[in-house]
Structure formats: C-alpha cells, structure tokens
Design a protein around this motif. Structure first.
Motif, short mmCIF file in Angstrom:
data_model
loop_
_atom_site.label_atom_id
_atom_site.label_comp_id
_atom_site.label_asym_id
_atom_site.label_seq_id
_atom_site.Cartn_x
_atom_site.Cartn_y
_atom_site.Cartn_z
N ARG A 17 25.26 -21.71 17.40
CA ARG A 17 25.23 -20.70 16.34
C ARG A 17 24.19 -21.05 15.29
O ARG A 17 23.47 -20.19 14.80
N THR A 18 24.10 -22.36 14.96
CA THR A 18 23.17 -22.77 13.93
C THR A 18 21.73 -22.54 14.36
O THR A 18 20.91 -22.01 13.62
N GLU A 75 33.41 -27.39 20.72
CA GLU A 75 33.27 -26.77 19.41
C GLU A 75 31.95 -27.19 18.76
O GLU A 75 31.27 -26.38 18.13
N ARG A 76 31.59 -28.47 18.89
CA ARG A 76 30.31 -28.93 18.34
C ARG A 76 29.15 -28.18 18.99
O ARG A 76 28.19 -27.80 18.32
N ARG A 115 28.99 -24.71 17.56
CA ARG A 115 28.43 -24.73 16.21
C ARG A 115 26.91 -24.89 16.26
O ARG A 115 26.17 -24.22 15.54
N LEU A 116 26.46 -25.82 17.12
CA LEU A 116 25.03 -26.06 17.22
C LEU A 116 24.31 -24.83 17.72
O LEU A 116 23.25 -24.45 17.21
N ARG A 151 23.50 -26.75 8.54
CA ARG A 151 23.51 -27.31 9.88
C ARG A 151 24.86 -27.12 10.58
O ARG A 151 24.92 -26.89 11.78
N GLU A 152 25.93 -27.21 9.82
CA GLU A 152 27.27 -26.94 10.36
C GLU A 152 28.26 -26.85 9.21
O GLU A 152 27.92 -27.16 8.06
#
Length: 209
Positions: free
Chosen positions: A52-53, A45-46, A49-50, A84-85
């Motif tokens: 996508r960011t 998941e991290r 997220r990264l 950033r998230e």
C-alpha cells in the motif's frame, strides 16, 4: 509501560530503556517461534502495508495525496510519500518518564530503535497523556514516529486549494505548515518536519551518564 527502572539520578536511564526493548524483541521472537501461523499473519500484514505504501507514493506536484490523522485536538495531514507505515498497537512502545514533552517514548521497529514524538507542543497545545497509533515517517527509511489519536483516511487535495497558514502561528511553526484545507486540516511540510531538531533525540547509549 516503563516504570522507575527507566529513571536514574540526573535524567533518563537509557540503558534501562534499551534493556526493556531487548526484552520486547526477545518476547516477539519467542512468540513468532512458538506460533508459526501468527508469524505468517504478521509477515502478510507487513507485506500488505508495504504494498500500500509503495503504491501510494506520489511525487511532489499539483495534487497532494495526504494521510489525514488526528492528534491532540487538531487534525493534521502529511503526504503519503513520507509515511512508511502505521503502527496500530502501542504495546511495543517504551515510555521514558522525565523525557521532554514531545518525546513520547521509543519503539523497536525492524530491529532499530525509533523515537515516538508528539506534534502538539510544537503548535502550542498540551501533549495528551493517552497513547494511540504511530505514523512511521521518513524519506527512504524510517526516521521518526508521530503519535496520533487516530488515523482517518487518505485524501487528495490540490496544492492550489490550500489556504495559507494561520497568522497566529509563530515563525518556526509556520515553516512546518504547507497550508490549511478548507476543513481546517493542517497540512504539514514533510521535509521541514524531518529537519526539525525539536523532534529528534540522541537515542544512543552513549548518552547515559
């Protein structure tokens, strides 16, 4: 949620808050150790997220890419390059009874302590008492957490289409606002937000008296 252990005569007991954060970090590490599948899910998941960011990062220009969120009965938007998230859960937040109205607590994020703040008092609105997701914002690194009621969507808005800040805002508040969308969303100035001393607090243990 923090209790009386976070208070001491004369103000905040920062040492107690840090002890609670240490316990949260230890609990998180233990959970990851005993449940490898959950650890993989967290890491995946991290990574998502990264990704996508990074893919959402846009340079300042004519077209603004904005994260739209709702906080304290007001809609706000902030350029994606500052976000950033998004932390969806408030479980790792430590509240600080007796703290200033705009300081909603602290979270342990990737091994660092991050203040979670409230925008509402800056715009003359009472701070809500409930929790919600947190937008982690900064330039190049995580600098601040913004509490939200909910995060809505990513919008693309032409800078030329923005309406001027409402005249009812004071001079200090107007510096934080790039403009309004026609739907009444306050578009925040990211650089000004990250320079506003009202949103930053010394979280070092040296403050404990």
């Amino acid at each position: 949620m923090a209790g009386d252990e976070d208070m001491k005569e004369g103000g905040l007991d920062w040492a107690a808050a840090y002890r609670r954060l240490d316990r949260l970090a230890a609990a998180t590490d233990a959970a990851a150790t005993t449940d490898p599948e959950q650890e993989r899910e967290v890491m995946d998941e991290r990574a998502r997220r990264l990704a996508r960011t990074v893919s959402a990062r846009a340079t300042p220009g004519h077209l603004l890419e904005l994260v739209h969120f709702h906080a304290g009965e007001q809609d706000y938007a902030l350029e994606t390059r500052f976000v950033r998230e998004v932390l969806r859960s408030s479980e790792q937040r430590v509240t600080l009874p007796g703290a200033p109205e705009q300081l909603r607590g602290v979270v342990l994020l990737h091994g660092e302590v991050l203040a979670v703040v409230e925008l509402s008092p800056l715009f003359g609105r009472p701070a809500p008492t409930h929790h919600g997701p947190v937008l982690v914002v900064g330039q190049g690194r995580a600098e601040l957490g913004l509490r939200a009621d909910r995060v809505e969507e990513v919008l693309s808005v032409s800078r030329d289409a923005l309406l001027p800040p409402p005249p009812a805002l004071g001079a200090q508040e107007r510096t934080l606002v790039a403009g309004l969308t026609r739907e009444g969303i306050i578009v925040l100035e990211g650089e000004a937000l990250l320079r506003d001393g009202r949103l930053f607090f010394d979280l070092s243990e040296e403050r404990v008296s």
